[in-house]
Write an enzyme that holds these catalytic residues in place. Sequence first.
Site: not given
Length: 376
Positions: A55, A92, A208, A215, A241
């Site tokens: 606003e 606002c 992985d 990116r 864990s």
Amino acid sequence: MTPEQDRAFMDCAITAGQRARYWSAPNPPVGCALVKEGVVIGEGFTQPAGDAHAEAMALQAAREAGGTGACRGATAFVTLEPCSHQGRTGPCVAALIEAGIERVVVAVEDPNPQVAGQGLSQLREAGIAVEVGIGAEAVEQDLAGFLLRMRRGYGRITVKIATSLDGRTAMASGESQWITGELARQDVQRLRAESDLIVTGVGTVLADDCRLTLRSDALPLSDDDKVRALAHPPARMVLDSRGRTPSDAQILQGESAILVVTQSSGDAPTTRVHPLPANPEGRIDLAEWIAFLRTQTYNEILVEAGPTLSGALIREGWVDRLVLYQAPKLLGDSARPLVTMALDRLGDAVELAFTEVTRMGSDLRIIAAPLRRGQN
């Protein structure tokens, strides 16, 4: 104005608000359009936390274009109820009243206990006409994470999975780059940019060595949106864990905050380590993890994990949305499954409702919501 005009101008506010979704968190990505004599005289969207709300930005834009009195007699279209409390910025509601706004059209009432109808009441007490509900369905989707956090205590949890046509996520060896095509991978970058927290399991980190970062060259966004996204990268979290995250793991690198949630902190040099109890299987107790999320301010939580963590979250009913990127490939029955979830009877199946199916190059993006919610 006619109902059709109201909806058209609310669409302007919705579009403006969508520009804030990459950087407004923990505040909601709100949009505002000021209309006078059938013309939009100012638009605005939420700035980063601590800066101006939608606003205030719209009022400023209108005044810069038309002078200090430009807003008097105008109608404000706002996607979320204007705030009525003093936070890091002023209320606002007070700004709209002071500007001489004549009418306020709001899509969704703010469930934040600090607002919760008080903004609407103050506007009406000031003699301003108020209408609520126009564009509500679209705004409920755009602000889903924030609205869920206000209503139940933690944000929207989305599980993202890349899969083959036969529901496999990697070969038996762990090889998975790349199951899906370039367009699907770019869309994952967009999904990450819209998230406040990306979560994975230590198994994915070990397999992985993932970064889970944005990116710049792969973000399918406009230049302005890309700047906002890169200025507010998502935090990253590893559920670990037994403290097995290597100290040189790529996920521990980069500028965004790292949060390893683990029963035993191990030697990983993380920004924060938050211990949680284990369940009987020795894994992170997901109910305790949710309890921890209730103490945080993440609106959109994206899980990019292996079949074990993804399956556990789905089975226990913590998932709000599945986003599947499905490639037209068959990986065979020795490849790794979509989720690890042992079910004995068809009646135990987790039922889903498709909310969207979109072609992305040669792949499909399927968005689905679980019909049965065991927790929450």
